[in-house]
Design an enzyme around this catalytic site. Structure first.
Site, PDB file in Angstrom:
ATOM      1  N   ASN A 125       0.877  -1.168   0.000  1.00  0.00           N
ATOM      2  CA  ASN A 125       0.000   0.000   0.000  1.00  0.00           C
ATOM      3  C   ASN A 125       0.912   1.215   0.000  1.00  0.00           C
ATOM      4  OD1 ASN A 125      -1.785   2.059   0.514  1.00  0.00           O
ATOM      5  ND2 ASN A 125      -2.252   1.434   2.624  1.00  0.00           N
ATOM      6  N   LYS A 157       0.266   4.300  -0.325  1.00  0.00           N
ATOM      7  CA  LYS A 157      -0.341   5.499   0.271  1.00  0.00           C
ATOM      8  C   LYS A 157      -0.050   6.720  -0.624  1.00  0.00           C
ATOM      9  CE  LYS A 157       0.101   3.486   4.777  1.00  0.00           C
ATOM     10  NZ  LYS A 157       0.098   3.673   6.190  1.00  0.00           N
ATOM     11  N   HIS A 195      -9.478   1.359   4.794  1.00  0.00           N
ATOM     12  CA  HIS A 195      -8.214   1.601   5.506  1.00  0.00           C
ATOM     13  C   HIS A 195      -8.471   2.592   6.648  1.00  0.00           C
ATOM     14  CE1 HIS A 195      -4.113   2.726   6.413  1.00  0.00           C
ATOM     15  NE2 HIS A 195      -3.736   1.622   5.779  1.00  0.00           N
ATOM     16  N   GLU A 232      -6.842   4.972   7.767  1.00  0.00           N
ATOM     17  CA  GLU A 232      -6.575   6.392   7.482  1.00  0.00           C
ATOM     18  C   GLU A 232      -7.770   7.029   6.764  1.00  0.00           C
ATOM     19  OE1 GLU A 232      -2.846   5.718   5.542  1.00  0.00           O
ATOM     20  OE2 GLU A 232      -1.976   5.138   7.471  1.00  0.00           O
ATOM     21  N   GLU A 254      -5.615  -4.788  10.489  1.00  0.00           N
ATOM     22  CA  GLU A 254      -4.550  -3.811  10.744  1.00  0.00           C
ATOM     23  C   GLU A 254      -4.831  -3.071  12.042  1.00  0.00           C
ATOM     24  OE1 GLU A 254      -2.536  -2.651   6.780  1.00  0.00           O
ATOM     25  OE2 GLU A 254      -4.199  -1.309   7.133  1.00  0.00           O
ATOM     26  N   GLY A 263       2.385   2.141  10.789  1.00  0.00           N
ATOM     27  CA  GLY A 263       3.376   3.196  10.618  1.00  0.00           C
ATOM     28  C   GLY A 263       4.042   3.631  11.910  1.00  0.00           C
ATOM     29  N   SER A 306       3.312  -2.166  10.518  1.00  0.00           N
ATOM     30  CA  SER A 306       4.766  -2.241  10.749  1.00  0.00           C
ATOM     31  C   SER A 306       5.336  -3.620  10.453  1.00  0.00           C
ATOM     32  CB  SER A 306       5.111  -1.792  12.175  1.00  0.00           C
ATOM     33  OG  SER A 306       4.697  -0.480  12.376  1.00  0.00           O
ATOM     34  N   GLY A 365       4.839   1.169   4.795  1.00  0.00           N
ATOM     35  CA  GLY A 365       6.190   1.731   4.663  1.00  0.00           C
ATOM     36  C   GLY A 365       7.171   0.822   3.942  1.00  0.00           C
TER      37      GLY A 365
HETATM   38  C1  PEP Z   1      -0.856   0.215   6.151  1.00  0.00           C
HETATM   39  O1  PEP Z   1      -1.038   1.424   6.186  1.00  0.00           O
HETATM   40  O2  PEP Z   1      -1.643  -0.527   5.571  1.00  0.00           O
HETATM   41  C2  PEP Z   1       0.294  -0.333   6.847  1.00  0.00           C
HETATM   42  C3  PEP Z   1       0.273  -1.592   7.211  1.00  0.00           C
HETATM   43  O3  PEP Z   1       1.322   0.519   7.118  1.00  0.00           O
HETATM   44  P1  PEP Z   1       2.770   0.162   7.775  1.00  0.00           P
HETATM   45  O4  PEP Z   1       3.224  -1.149   7.215  1.00  0.00           O
HETATM   46  O5  PEP Z   1       3.650   1.304   7.385  1.00  0.00           O
HETATM   47  O6  PEP Z   1       2.536   0.069   9.265  1.00  0.00           O
END
Ligand code: PEP
Length: 641
Positions: free
Chosen positions: A398, A400, A485, A487, A557, A563, A603, A625
């Site tokens: 992803n 973003k 998601h 966000e 998630e 993140g 993460s 990320g």
């Molecule tokens: C995400 O936003 O879907 C995600 C898992 O981010 P990260 O791996 O950066 O925590």
């Protein structure tokens, strides 16, 4: 290595907190005196009344004891480790101040059980602070001794246990007496040694007649046979609810010719008032007030000496009654040292507290183990019988709002080349900003890497400036879309109803939906994670037919892990993935649940992916990320090798 260090630190902290909470709980009045000493040293003596200091004493002991037990069992790991750091961060400078200025000789950390110098206390706190910081940094590395669903038993049992111990010690006397006046102490010998100039804790122990100031300590301690001492540090504050029983004991002493003295630090006026109130005509002697508070934690309390040895102690609540006073002491159990030894009392604690918790832990671990075995057996038998096709494993990126068009194309090309050269053992998807889709779709080998969008509109088409519909996404050549998601839920206020519409439109346009669910940190700390994910599924995708639901990929998630660098442990993630699968099974049946791909996101990196993906209910990852560099993303894909 990290896990071992965290668990060592956690055990050290737990032991110290339990010990220090327990010894305070068995002597709440002693702890109250210590609090008052501290307040006096800070010139805050008038700030807190005695009752307030006593309540504070019980609260402090219960808090320390419970934090220790919670750390030992790894209950509410984040909260407890933060509390431990806060407590140690307050105590360490305080004890540095004590060590530098010495206003109190003993910090009272372990009541009277273990007496440390102020510098020893300071260095002990430095070590504990460091241990608490280590535990706070990696709280989830603490191994649980009891599962989350059963931890409430430990929580309530420990709290009730410590409060009962405090209440009982207040009503009776400290259940463990660490002071130099405990039952069994030979005061005569101790006092003699002190008189010969040897070091002794009895330097402030004296008994002076009120009338002529004569010191009669030697006479009292040298008396052959029994002597009663009614100890009331301050008569003005003494409890007068059991005056009849005290008088009864005095009459009994007179009847059998046992000396009986009242010991107090109060002056004539208070003694006369006491005499008027009680009709007492036993002689009162003067003694140091602090010493009397140490002799017995009851005001008043009664002590029986035999040949200078303390053989009985009674609080004013549990004085001997009429039946017990029928025979002379030589013939009654009152005149003998109780056979309630420290060993017996420790066994009692073990039986009442440690044993039940040990049995609970064993039962809980067995239960968790059989659950695990059952799940694995079922899985193995399914696989053996080829009853299920193995559900698809996926690693999805992803991006973003990262990468301009040129950088995005470069990254997609690099991934395309890498995975063409070395075929992945799982499905791979990259979800990119809308503007990349059409360009990347031109060269991406979609047999190896699926292409997806990160969102689509909840409307089919029309005057919705800035929006991109599911149909438009599909027309670029993309096959997937991420919906729900956290966000988007948080920053763009996407509600379950809006997401429901988006899912329907995406499926109508033949897009495969990666549907995200997950709880916030507060929700996890309140133990509401299951409730939250269930509501998110019910709100947006459980309306689908079985056929349509089968096309959905779920991504769990936890918002607190996205993140932030904080990953859910493999055990935490597996626990909730298994739960998600179980509610899918409840809704659509076991077969659908077994075929549903559930990804973990938050993460996730090449270093933790193998452990996460090895769990039976984790079918891959949604990566933020770490999907922005081909090598990092490839490292995660390689977890399936
Ligand atoms: C995400 O936003 O879907 C995600 C898992 O981010 P990260 O791996 O950066 O925590």
């Amino acid at each position: 290595m990290k896990k071992t260090i965290v668990n060592l630190c956690r055990l050290v902290l737990a032991t110290v907190f339990i010990l220090s909470g327990f010894v305070k709980a068995v002597d709440p009045i002693g702890t109250q005196y210590k609090i008052e000493d501290y307040l006096q040293a800070m010139n805050l003596g008038a700030w807190l009344p005695d009752a307030g200091a006593l309540i504070l004493s019980v609260v402090i002991s219960a808090t320390e004891f419970c934090i220790g037990i919670f750390l030992l069992f790894a209950i509410r790991r984040r909260l407890c480790s933060h509390l431990a750091v806060i407590i140690m961060a307050l105590m360490t400078p305080l004890t540095l101040w004590l060590a530098l200025t010495n206003p109190i000789s003993d910090c009272g950390c372990f009541g009277d059980a273990v007496v440390l110098t102020n510098w020893q206390t300071f260095w002990k706190n430095v070590v504990l602070l460091a241990a608490a910081i280590v535990v706070m940094k990696w709280p989830t590395k603490m191994v649980r001794f009891v599962s989350e669903s059963n931890q409430w038993i430990v929580v309530n049992y420990s709290l009730i246990f410590t409060l009962v111990i405090s209440a009982w010690s207040l009503y009776d006397r400290p259940q463990f007496d660490f002071r130099p006046y405990h039952v069994g102490t030979d005061l005569r010998t101790g006092w003699m040694q002190m008189m010969e100039g040897q070091e002794s804790p009895y330097a402030d122990f004296f008994i002076e007649r009120m009338d002529n100031g004569e010191d009669i300590t030697e006479e009292v301690l040298n008396n052959e046979g029994y002597t009663f001492l009614l100890v009331a540090p301050y008569l003005e504050q003494a409890d007068d609810s059991q005056l009849d029983l005290i008088n009864q004991v005095y009459e009994y002493a007179q009847e059998y010719d046992y000396p009986f003295y009242g010991l107090t630090a109060s002056g004539e006026k208070a003694i006369n008032l006491w005499r008027d109130l009680t009709g007492a005509d036993y002689p009162f002697c003067q003694t140091d007030g602090t010493t009397l508070k140490t002799v017995i934690r009851s005001n008043p309390g009664l002590i029986l000496l035999k040949d200078g040895v303390v053989i009985q102690k009674w609080s004013h609540n549990l004085l001997p009654n009429e039946q017990e006073l029928e025979k002379p002491l030589e013939e009654s159990t009152l005149g003998k040292m109780p056979d309630d030894t420290v060993g017996k009392r420790i066994v009692r604690i073990l039986l009442w507290f440690v044993l039940p918790l040990m049995l609970l832990t064993i039962a809980d671990r067995l239960w968790a183990w059989t659950k695990w075995i059952r799940r694995h057996k079922k899985l193995i038998s399914y696989i053996n019988k080829k009853e299920v096709k193995m559900r698809k494993k996926i690693v999805a990126g992803n991006w973003k709002m990262n990468m301009n068009l040129q950088d995005g194309i470069a990254l997609a090309k690099e991934l395309n080349e890498t995975l063409k050269a070395e075929k992945p053992n799982c499905g791979v998807v990259i979800c990119t900003p809308f503007i990349h889709l059409a360009s990347i779709a031109q060269f991406l080998d979609q047999n190896i890497i699926g292409l997806g969008a990160e969102n689509c509109a909840d409307k089919e088409k029309g005057a919705f400036t800035g929006e991109v519909s599911a149909e438009m996404v599909k027309s670029t050549g993309a096959q997937y879309v991420i919906l729900g998601h956290s966000e988007r839920r948080e920053y763009y206020k996407e509600t379950p109803e809006i997401l429901k519409e988006k899912v329907l439109l995406a499926q109508k346009n033949d897009l495969k939906v990666i549907f995200c669910i997950g709880e916030s940190l507060e929700e996890r700390e309140a133990g509401k994670q299951n409730e939250v994910v269930k509501a998110e599924l019910e709100g947006s995708v459980f309306n689908l037919s079985e056929e349509d639901f089968r096309k959905i990929v779920i991504a769990y998630e936890p918002i607190w892990a996205i993140g932030t660098g904080k990953t859910a442990t493999a055990e935490q993630a597996e626990e909730i993935h298994a739960y998600i699968r179980s509610i899918i099974a409840e809704k659509y049946g076991q077969a659908v649940a077994d075929d549903t791909t559930i990804l973990y996101g938050g993460s996730c990196k090449a270093s933790n992916a193998p452990e996460l993906f090895a769990k039976p209910d984790i079918d891959g990852g949604l990566i933020g990320g770490a999907s922005l560099k081909a090598a990092d993303f490839k490292g995660i894909i390689d977890a399936f090798k």
